[in-house]
Design a protein around this motif. Structure first.
Motif, PDB file in Angstrom:
ATOM      1  N   LEU A   1       0.837  -1.194   0.000  1.00  0.00           N
ATOM      2  CA  LEU A   1       0.000   0.000   0.000  1.00  0.00           C
ATOM      3  C   LEU A   1       0.878   1.253   0.000  1.00  0.00           C
ATOM      4  CD1 LEU A   1      -2.966   0.991   0.240  1.00  0.00           C
ATOM      5  CD2 LEU A   1      -2.628   1.047   2.718  1.00  0.00           C
ATOM      6  N   SER A   2       0.642   2.144  -0.958  1.00  0.00           N
ATOM      7  CA  SER A   2       1.465   3.340  -1.096  1.00  0.00           C
ATOM      8  C   SER A   2       0.719   4.598  -0.647  1.00  0.00           C
ATOM      9  CB  SER A   2       1.889   3.522  -2.561  1.00  0.00           C
ATOM     10  OG  SER A   2       0.759   3.870  -3.349  1.00  0.00           O
ATOM     11  N   LYS A   3       1.467   5.681  -0.475  1.00  0.00           N
ATOM     12  CA  LYS A   3       0.860   6.957  -0.099  1.00  0.00           C
ATOM     13  C   LYS A   3      -0.116   7.429  -1.173  1.00  0.00           C
ATOM     14  CE  LYS A   3       4.734   8.643   2.699  1.00  0.00           C
ATOM     15  NZ  LYS A   3       5.716   9.735   2.889  1.00  0.00           N
ATOM     16  N   ASP A   4       0.246   7.218  -2.429  1.00  0.00           N
ATOM     17  CA  ASP A   4      -0.627   7.643  -3.530  1.00  0.00           C
ATOM     18  C   ASP A   4      -1.968   6.914  -3.495  1.00  0.00           C
ATOM     19  OD1 ASP A   4       1.122   9.474  -4.516  1.00  0.00           O
ATOM     20  OD2 ASP A   4       1.978   8.162  -6.055  1.00  0.00           O
ATOM     21  N   MET A   5      -1.900   5.616  -3.194  1.00  0.00           N
ATOM     22  CA  MET A   5      -3.155   4.844  -3.109  1.00  0.00           C
ATOM     23  C   MET A   5      -4.052   5.386  -2.004  1.00  0.00           C
ATOM     24  SD  MET A   5      -1.770   0.933  -3.408  1.00  0.00           S
ATOM     25  CE  MET A   5      -0.728   0.372  -4.763  1.00  0.00           C
ATOM     26  N   VAL A   6      -3.454   5.658  -0.850  1.00  0.00           N
ATOM     27  CA  VAL A   6      -4.219   6.182   0.292  1.00  0.00           C
ATOM     28  C   VAL A   6      -4.804   7.539  -0.064  1.00  0.00           C
ATOM     29  CG1 VAL A   6      -4.143   6.854   2.731  1.00  0.00           C
ATOM     30  CG2 VAL A   6      -2.759   4.925   1.926  1.00  0.00           C
ATOM     31  N   LEU A   7      -3.989   8.381  -0.688  1.00  0.00           N
ATOM     32  CA  LEU A   7      -4.420   9.725  -1.067  1.00  0.00           C
ATOM     33  C   LEU A   7      -5.609   9.666  -2.019  1.00  0.00           C
ATOM     34  CD1 LEU A   7      -3.733  12.683  -0.617  1.00  0.00           C
ATOM     35  CD2 LEU A   7      -2.137  12.556  -2.544  1.00  0.00           C
ATOM     36  N   GLN A   8      -5.526   8.774  -2.989  1.00  0.00           N
ATOM     37  CA  GLN A   8      -6.632   8.616  -3.937  1.00  0.00           C
ATOM     38  C   GLN A   8      -7.912   8.166  -3.222  1.00  0.00           C
ATOM     39  OE1 GLN A   8      -5.363   5.981  -7.054  1.00  0.00           O
ATOM     40  NE2 GLN A   8      -3.686   7.321  -7.691  1.00  0.00           N
ATOM     41  N   GLY A   9      -7.734   7.245  -2.281  1.00  0.00           N
ATOM     42  CA  GLY A   9      -8.881   6.750  -1.524  1.00  0.00           C
ATOM     43  C   GLY A   9      -9.540   7.857  -0.722  1.00  0.00           C
ATOM     44  N   LEU A  10      -8.724   8.674  -0.061  1.00  0.00           N
ATOM     45  CA  LEU A  10      -9.259   9.781   0.737  1.00  0.00           C
ATOM     46  C   LEU A  10      -9.974  10.800  -0.151  1.00  0.00           C
ATOM     47  CD1 LEU A  10      -6.347  10.415   3.294  1.00  0.00           C
ATOM     48  CD2 LEU A  10      -8.513   9.239   3.707  1.00  0.00           C
ATOM     49  N   GLN A  11      -9.384  11.071  -1.310  1.00  0.00           N
ATOM     50  CA  GLN A  11     -10.010  12.028  -2.237  1.00  0.00           C
ATOM     51  C   GLN A  11     -11.368  11.512  -2.697  1.00  0.00           C
ATOM     52  OE1 GLN A  11      -6.894  12.354  -5.147  1.00  0.00           O
ATOM     53  NE2 GLN A  11      -5.900  14.091  -4.115  1.00  0.00           N
TER      54      GLN A  11
ATOM     55  N   MET B   1     -13.301   9.632  -1.059  1.00  0.00           N
ATOM     56  CA  MET B   1     -14.231   9.719   0.069  1.00  0.00           C
ATOM     57  C   MET B   1     -14.487  11.166   0.491  1.00  0.00           C
ATOM     58  SD  MET B   1     -12.770   6.601   2.439  1.00  0.00           S
ATOM     59  CE  MET B   1     -13.872   6.985   3.810  1.00  0.00           C
ATOM     60  N   GLU B   2     -13.853  12.106  -0.252  1.00  0.00           N
ATOM     61  CA  GLU B   2     -13.986  13.543   0.028  1.00  0.00           C
ATOM     62  C   GLU B   2     -13.483  13.905   1.429  1.00  0.00           C
ATOM     63  OE1 GLU B   2     -18.008  14.711  -0.818  1.00  0.00           O
ATOM     64  OE2 GLU B   2     -17.805  14.330  -2.970  1.00  0.00           O
ATOM     65  N   LEU B   3     -12.350  13.274   1.798  1.00  0.00           N
ATOM     66  CA  LEU B   3     -11.680  13.591   3.065  1.00  0.00           C
ATOM     67  C   LEU B   3     -10.366  14.292   2.748  1.00  0.00           C
ATOM     68  CD1 LEU B   3     -12.202  10.180   4.927  1.00  0.00           C
ATOM     69  CD2 LEU B   3     -13.410  12.333   5.368  1.00  0.00           C
ATOM     70  N   CYS B   4      -9.969  15.230   3.589  1.00  0.00           N
ATOM     71  CA  CYS B   4      -8.753  15.998   3.288  1.00  0.00           C
ATOM     72  C   CYS B   4      -7.504  15.142   3.485  1.00  0.00           C
ATOM     73  CB  CYS B   4      -8.681  17.262   4.153  1.00  0.00           C
ATOM     74  SG  CYS B   4      -8.372  16.956   5.890  1.00  0.00           S
ATOM     75  N   GLU B   5      -6.457  15.467   2.736  1.00  0.00           N
ATOM     76  CA  GLU B   5      -5.244  14.637   2.743  1.00  0.00           C
ATOM     77  C   GLU B   5      -4.458  14.740   4.052  1.00  0.00           C
ATOM     78  OE1 GLU B   5      -1.793  16.855   0.467  1.00  0.00           O
ATOM     79  OE2 GLU B   5      -3.633  16.880  -0.759  1.00  0.00           O
ATOM     80  N   SER B   6      -4.767  15.733   4.882  1.00  0.00           N
ATOM     81  CA  SER B   6      -4.039  15.890   6.151  1.00  0.00           C
ATOM     82  C   SER B   6      -4.761  15.234   7.329  1.00  0.00           C
ATOM     83  CB  SER B   6      -3.835  17.378   6.458  1.00  0.00           C
ATOM     84  OG  SER B   6      -5.091  18.033   6.581  1.00  0.00           O
ATOM     85  N   ILE B   7      -5.837  14.513   7.047  1.00  0.00           N
ATOM     86  CA  ILE B   7      -6.619  13.896   8.126  1.00  0.00           C
ATOM     87  C   ILE B   7      -5.812  12.807   8.831  1.00  0.00           C
ATOM     88  CG2 ILE B   7      -7.722  12.014   6.803  1.00  0.00           C
ATOM     89  CD1 ILE B   7     -10.374  12.870   8.214  1.00  0.00           C
TER      90      ILE B   7
END
Length: 305
Positions: free
Chosen positions: A256-266, A268-274
């Motif tokens: 699991l990479s940071k990019d994957m997590v970031l895409q998932g959060l986006q 879900m409409e959650l901010c990347e600093s959550i």
């Protein structure tokens, strides 16, 4: 045999057997009958119930359980307490004492033998140092459970029932709430025990869900995400998960990479600093399912690094 739920009865038994408390087992015996009555009441023990008691000690709560339940199985790790239990429980024919570490006991076999595989109720006054492994072991082993009513450190009880945004919220909160509905039913001060602990305690009842309140594609992956999210609370979710080296299920080498997590959060409409402490169980479940849907089932994933 007199009831032990008071200081005089407890002291008499301890002196009779010259028992010495062992710090390694975290032994603190209840000496307040009002608290014992509350535990039986809130555990809703009835004549049809089979109860597993963890850490009976000298048999204080065991006596109350034997009076109320159909069958009691008491698991005690300290062999020095076994002859005491034989004495204090001698009047009851509905109790079985097992001298074993609860983490090594085949509880499913006990449930099958003593209750024909039907759900049992667990009651315990748990040592603080081993509370989490015991609770999670009960839930994760798939034992047929109706409820778990336990005395634990107040801080741990708070952690089990709290929600996002609290300083007590963490992996234990989410894991417990995935399997059961937690409710603190009584607070218990140190003077209710012998010897007195340094902290307050609480009785918490965990009513097992028939099925978890959220649907997840992979439970192990969900809990890997949750643990990594709280390993370093100050980190953002992107950094915490992206640096944890979590392997995606169904793949041989995809981490699991940071990019994957970031895409998932986006998505879900959650901010990347959550941070993890801001997410509900439902949001963790959604993120887990989303990451698997987007990245876990690609045929070429095994070739990625």
């Amino acid at each position: 045999m007199a009831y032990l739920g008071n200081p005089q009865g407890t002291i008499a038994v301890l002196q009779k057997y010259q028992f010495r408390f062992q710090k390694k087992f975290g032994q603190n015996f209840l000496i307040d009958p009002h608290v014992l009555d509350k535990i039986i009441k809130y555990a809703q023990i009835g004549k049809e119930d089979c109860v597993i008691e963890i850490g009976p000690g000298i048999g204080t709560m065991t006596q109350y359980l034997c009076e109320s339940a159909k069958e009691v199985v008491a698991v005690e790790i300290d062999r020095n307490l076994i002859p005491i239990l034989k004495d204090t429980l001698s009047e009851y024919d509905n109790v079985t004492v097992i001298n074993e570490d609860i983490l090594k006991v085949d509880i499913n076999r006990i449930v099958q033998e003593k209750n024909d595989g039907r759900p049992v109720k667990v009651v315990a006054n748990l040592p603080y140092y081993i509370t989490t492994p015991i609770i999670m072991g009960l839930f994760e082993s798939g034992v047929p459970l109706d409820s778990v009513t336990i005395m634990v450190q107040k801080e741990v009880a708070d952690r089990m029932q709290t929600g996002p945004g609290s300083k007590d919220y963490g992996a234990l909160s989410l894991a417990v709430q995935y399997y059961a509905k937690p409710e603190i039913v009584a607070n218990v001060p140190p003077n209710c025990f012998m010897p007195r602990p340094n902290v307050g305690s609480a009785v918490i009842r965990l009513i097992r869900y028939d099925k978890p309140p959220v649907e997840v594609r992979d439970e192990r992956f969900l809990f890997a995400l949750i643990r990594a999210s709280f390993n370093q609370r100050r980190k953002t979710l992107v950094n915490g998960l992206g640096n944890a080296g979590i392997l995606l299920p169904g793949t041989e080498r995809t981490v699991l990479s940071k990019d994957m997590v970031l895409q998932g959060l986006q998505e879900m409409e959650l901010c990347e600093s959550i941070r993890g402490e801001a997410l509900t169980l439902e949001q963790f479940a959604s993120l887990s399912n989303l990451l698997l849907e987007k990245n876990g089932e690609h045929p070429d994933n095994s070739e990625k690094r």
